[in-house]
Design a protein around this motif. Structure first.
Motif, PDB file in Angstrom:
ATOM      1  N   UNK A  40     -40.724  15.604  14.619  1.00 46.01           N
ATOM      2  CA  UNK A  40     -39.953  15.856  16.148  1.00 46.01           C
ATOM      3  C   UNK A  40     -40.641  15.224  16.879  1.00 46.01           C
ATOM      4  N   UNK A  41     -42.396  14.611  16.751  1.00 42.89           N
ATOM      5  CA  UNK A  41     -42.939  13.907  17.746  1.00 42.89           C
ATOM      6  C   UNK A  41     -43.010  12.637  16.781  1.00 42.89           C
ATOM      7  N   UNK A  42     -42.908  12.226  16.801  1.00 42.18           N
ATOM      8  CA  UNK A  42     -43.102  10.907  16.356  1.00 42.18           C
ATOM      9  C   UNK A  42     -41.620   9.985  16.274  1.00 42.18           C
ATOM     10  N   UNK A  65     -40.414  19.538  30.414  1.00 45.21           N
ATOM     11  CA  UNK A  65     -39.957  19.819  31.843  1.00 45.21           C
ATOM     12  C   UNK A  65     -40.599  18.152  32.045  1.00 45.21           C
ATOM     13  N   UNK A  66     -41.750  17.549  31.467  1.00 45.28           N
ATOM     14  CA  UNK A  66     -42.143  15.906  32.091  1.00 45.28           C
ATOM     15  C   UNK A  66     -40.324  15.286  32.159  1.00 45.28           C
ATOM     16  N   UNK A  70     -39.048  13.075  35.777  1.00 44.49           N
ATOM     17  CA  UNK A  70     -38.440  11.982  35.526  1.00 44.49           C
ATOM     18  C   UNK A  70     -37.423  11.713  36.329  1.00 44.49           C
ATOM     19  N   UNK A  71     -36.781  12.873  35.448  1.00 42.62           N
ATOM     20  CA  UNK A  71     -35.054  13.231  36.718  1.00 42.62           C
ATOM     21  C   UNK A  71     -35.170  13.396  38.125  1.00 42.62           C
ATOM     22  N   UNK A 310     -35.246  11.317  26.466  1.00 42.68           N
ATOM     23  CA  UNK A 310     -35.798  12.012  25.143  1.00 42.68           C
ATOM     24  C   UNK A 310     -36.484  11.143  24.036  1.00 42.68           C
ATOM     25  N   UNK A 311     -35.579  10.443  23.174  1.00 40.19           N
ATOM     26  CA  UNK A 311     -36.250   9.296  22.712  1.00 40.19           C
ATOM     27  C   UNK A 311     -36.517   7.715  22.782  1.00 40.19           C
TER      28      UNK A 311
END
Length: 548
Positions: A40-42, A65-66, A70-71, A310-311
């Motif tokens: 999930x985190x790579x 949340x991060x 950014x939005x 997200x990616x």
């Protein structure tokens, strides 16, 4: 780019609450309760680069949340503004278009309604023909000798980037010797004057404005030595070249028009290695390798411009950095390349990051009350392990780390590279999880009895974050991608922290004061200084006079 205080956003307020939930959670538990955490985190970029950010003190909620932050900070619009040539360097009223220098699309890029791509291609073509003439031996020095030595004279972005890339891509270099002179300390230029065969050497005077004191002083010293030894001004045309946006100053210096490679004011110095400022790189590795270098950066540009946040690798790494700097109050970050050829990379990123985001005034002109740029530092490979890793593992400061390595060595000798990578993987593991594990690989540190006096000093609590960046091999393409990744990470942080990342007024004051003091040291007008500085100058003059 709109000016929005990040601390007034809803996401920032959410992050404060979320931090109170996260600050005592251990990475051991994050991995224990999420067996898909690595997946999930790579991300893998172009089947060439793996970025693993799973060993960070984050959850899916943290990322969400991060991303909302950014939005609210309108990051997407800022990215488009940069690529479209908007004047986002507001204090200097300029666009920021280093990305145009590696643009391989057929789309025009407009500055003041003029397409800049034809000029970029023309300079690249000029670099191509020049580099080929030097490498092939067609270009000769004043005495008819082939050129064997290239000396780049520059400082800051005119030195750090080209020097770093030249060192990083040594496996791809040709027969030419490449040297760099940057420091105003005469010892630096002396090494060239002492060992240089001027008849087979060319000099690249690399300065955007052609007024930088260190560069012009060093270049003038070398020019004077050349003229004194060979006494022929016309011979300069065989040996002296300029990379600059200030053509008139280069001409006044004595460099011929055809020997000047153009730069533009929308290229920031620390982002200029993609331009003619990278001429020493091209002379070292050849035109084709230089183009592969540009292509690596271009592909990262396309990813950064179009991938969902997200990616989006630069966006995610940037947001995680803000999370640590502003909520964990980490203040510093370490760049740790496990590849000897990348030994200059930490210094290069140090300049890119700290000169870009080392600001305390926001885009409204107000003093900030949040953390902006991180202190960036690092060292190569296992050298660092025998230096400062003690503090990273057991010190009182939390230091996020970026580990960088390649799976394939350019110089495979016995088990050296396997040992190197074993250390790479072991360090990220130890930092995250601490010391005590059972045979099943489960952390037992929470249960381990560390009350025994001697055991207290051997205890590693872990929970120290890191990113891992793993390449197949460090080649021109992958290095271009890596540099562009960090460039965009720095840009994103500047946008979200509401500062201007592309000026550097902080370096100017010292120059002005230095010039005033210099006049005083030469018997000119005495400028008043504080008692400490006056004391230093007095000691210098007294000691110097006693030696005469």
């Amino acid at each position: 780019m709109k000016s929005i205080s990040p601390i007034t956003t809803n996401a920032w307020k959410e992050l404060r609450i979320h931090f109170n939930k996260m600050k005592n959670i251990h990475l051991v538990d994050l991995f224990k309760y999420n067996h898909n955490r690595f997946k999930n985190f790579s991300y893998v970029f172009k089947s060439n680069m793996l970025i693993d950010f799973s060993k960070n003190r984050i959850t899916d909620e943290t990322i969400q949340i991060l991303l909302r932050l950014s939005e609210e900070m309108q990051l997407s619009q800022s990215i488009q503004d940069m690529f479209n040539g908007k004047h986002i360097n507001v204090t200097e009223n300029r666009p920021v278009l280093h990305t145009a220098l590696r643009n391989f699309s057929h789309e025009p890029i407009l500055v003041n309604n003029i397409d800049i791509m034809p000029k970029i291609r023309a300079v690249l073509n000029k670099m191509k023909h020049f580099s080929k003439s030097i490498i092939s031996g067609v270009w000769r020095g004043y005495s008819g000798k082939k050129i064997t030595h290239v000396v780049n004279i520059g400082i800051g972005g005119s030195d750090l980037g080209p020097r770093m890339v030249t060192e990083a891509l040594k496996p791809y270099k040709n027969h030419l010797k490449i040297s760099y002179v940057s420091n105003i300390d005469s010892t630096d230029v002396y090494s060239i004057l002492k060992n240089c065969d001027f008849s087979s050497t060319i000099f690249l005077v690399s300065s955007k404005n052609f007024t930088t004191e260190e560069t012009i002083t060093n270049a003038t010293t070398i020019k004077n030595y050349f003229l004194k030894k060979y006494c022929n001004l016309k011979d300069m045309k065989h040996h002296f070249f300029a990379v600059t946006a200030n053509v008139q100053e280069a001409l006044k210096f004595g460099i011929e028009q055809n020997n000047i490679f153009e730069l533009w004011d929308w290229v920031g110095g620390r982002y200029s290695l993609w331009s003619a400022m990278g001429l020493s790189i091209m002379l070292s590795i050849g035109f084709n390798n230089f183009c592969n270098f540009l292509h690596g950066a271009y592909d990262m540009d396309i990813h950064f411009k179009h991938a969902s946040f997200e990616k989006n690798i630069p966006v995610l790494l940037s947001l995680i950095g803000i999370w640590y700097n502003n909520f964990f109050n980490t203040q510093t970050e370490a760049i740790l390349p496990y590849d000897q050829y990348l030994y200059r990379f930490p210094s290069y990123i140090q300049q890119c990051n700290m000169e870009s985001n080392g600001k305390n005034i926001d885009r409204n002109g107000d003093k900030v009350c949040w953390q902006t740029g991180s202190i960036t530092w690092g060292e190569v490979g296992t050298n660092g392990q025998h230096s400062f890793y003690q503090l990273i593992h057991q010190g009182t400061k939390l230091i996020p780390c970026d580990f960088i390595a390649s799976t394939i060595s350019h110089n495979p000798i016995e088990n050296h590279h396997k040992i190197l990578l074993s250390n790479f993987f072991a360090q990220t593991h130890a930092l995250a999880f601490g010391k005590y594990f059972n045979n099943n690989g489960e952390n037992t540190s929470c249960d381990h009895d560390v009350n025994h006096f001697s055991e207290k000093f051997k205890y590693f609590e872990g929970n120290r974050p890191s990113n891992s960046i793993l390449f197949k091999i460090i080649d021109p393409y992958s290095l271009g991608s890596l540099i562009a990744l960090y460039e965009h990470k720095i840009f994103v942080q500047g946008v979200i922290l509401n500062i201007f990342s592309f000026d550097q007024w902080g370096v100017e004051l010292g120059k002005v004061i230095s010039n005033n003091i210099f006049q005083g040291l030469h018997g000119g007008k005495n400028y008043k200084n504080d008692v400490s500085t006056q004391g230093l100058i007095h000691f210098y003059n007294t000691f110097k006079n006693s030696m005469n």
